[in-house]
Design a protein around this motif. Structure first.
Motif: not given
Length: 250
Positions: A97-99, A164-172, A188-193, A202-209
């Motif tokens: 439902d999210f990607g 509205e700027d939020e994206v669906p993620t998986l917390e890993l 640290y969470s992976l964006q569902i595309t 890989f969101l919330n992780e300091p390297n922003e990559t």
């Protein structure tokens, strides 16, 4: 020259991946997909090899891993689960439902399994290297249990509606503060595309990559991509000097 030939030939892997990402949805077309997937398979085979080396060397210095487990995510290393294909299908259905689930995560679970090099501060409160942010990726079976609940889907829907700027993620993984037993921030969470993707942020992780680049940074630092301060410890310098030459570049 094919991507896999460039990768195996020793070309800078970031350049190879940049060109793969540049293909966009064409990466999944008949002309490129086998070649692209071959690069990712080789990448994750190298990650799996490196994690085994790091784990072995950490045991030699009596690094304190968890020894009591409530689930697979607590264990330092878990090989790919025999039912990984079925679990990945369950994961894809849960997030439909999210990607889409990026190919990178699916191949990580099929080839690497899972890892958790966090220090066991419950049995030994004095951390070896504060701020080291040891690599940690939750197990596939635990992730599937989490995302197949109505609570998770409702949480994602509410988050998307509220912001509205939020994206669906998986917390890993836990953030670096939680790993050090300090009240910390979001996981640290992976964006569902939205569409099929080779990799994602890989969101919330300091390297922003991206997820693959996060793993690359982890391997460059022998499993510990944290801040610069802990690298001044002589014990880490000795560990790095011994381990880094054994690792394969990803």
């Amino acid at each position: 020259m094919k991507f896999i030939e460039r990768y195996l030939g020793g070309e800078d892997s970031t350049a190879v991946y940049d060109d793969i990402y540049g293909l966009g949805k064409k990466a999944f077309g008949i002309e490129h997909f086998d070649d692209v997937q071959a690069v990712l398979i080789e990448t994750f085979n190298r990650v799996a090899f490196n994690l085994q080396v790091i784990y072995h060397e950490l045991n030699k210095i009596n690094y304190v891993f968890k020894t009591t487990f409530t689930n697979n995510s607590d264990k330092p290393l878990v090989a790919p689960l025999p039912n990984s294909d079925n679990l990945i299908s369950d994961l894809e259905n849960a997030v439909a439902d999210f990607g889409k689930i990026p190919l990178s995560l699916k191949l990580f679970y099929k080839i690497v399994g899972t890892c958790n090099f966090a220090w066991d501060y419950e049995s030994q409160p004095d951390l070896l290297w504060e701020g080291a942010d040891p690599i940690q990726i939750d197990s596939l079976d635990d992730l599937v249990v989490y995302v197949t609940t109505d609570d998770w889907k409702e949480y994602i829907r509410e988050s998307l509606e509220y912001n509205e700027d939020e994206v669906p993620t998986l917390e890993l993984a836990a953030d670096y503060l939680h790993k050090d037993n300090i009240s910390g921030g979001p996981a640290y969470s992976l964006q569902i595309t939205r569409n099929e993707s080779i990799d994602s942020l890989f969101l919330n992780e300091p390297n922003e990559t991206t997820f693959i680049d996060y793993l690359r940074i982890c391997m460059e630092n022998c499993g510990f991509p944290g801040d610069s301060a802990f690298r001044q410890h002589q014990s880490y310098k000795d560990f790095y000097a011994k381990v880094k030459p054994q690792l394969k570049s990803i």
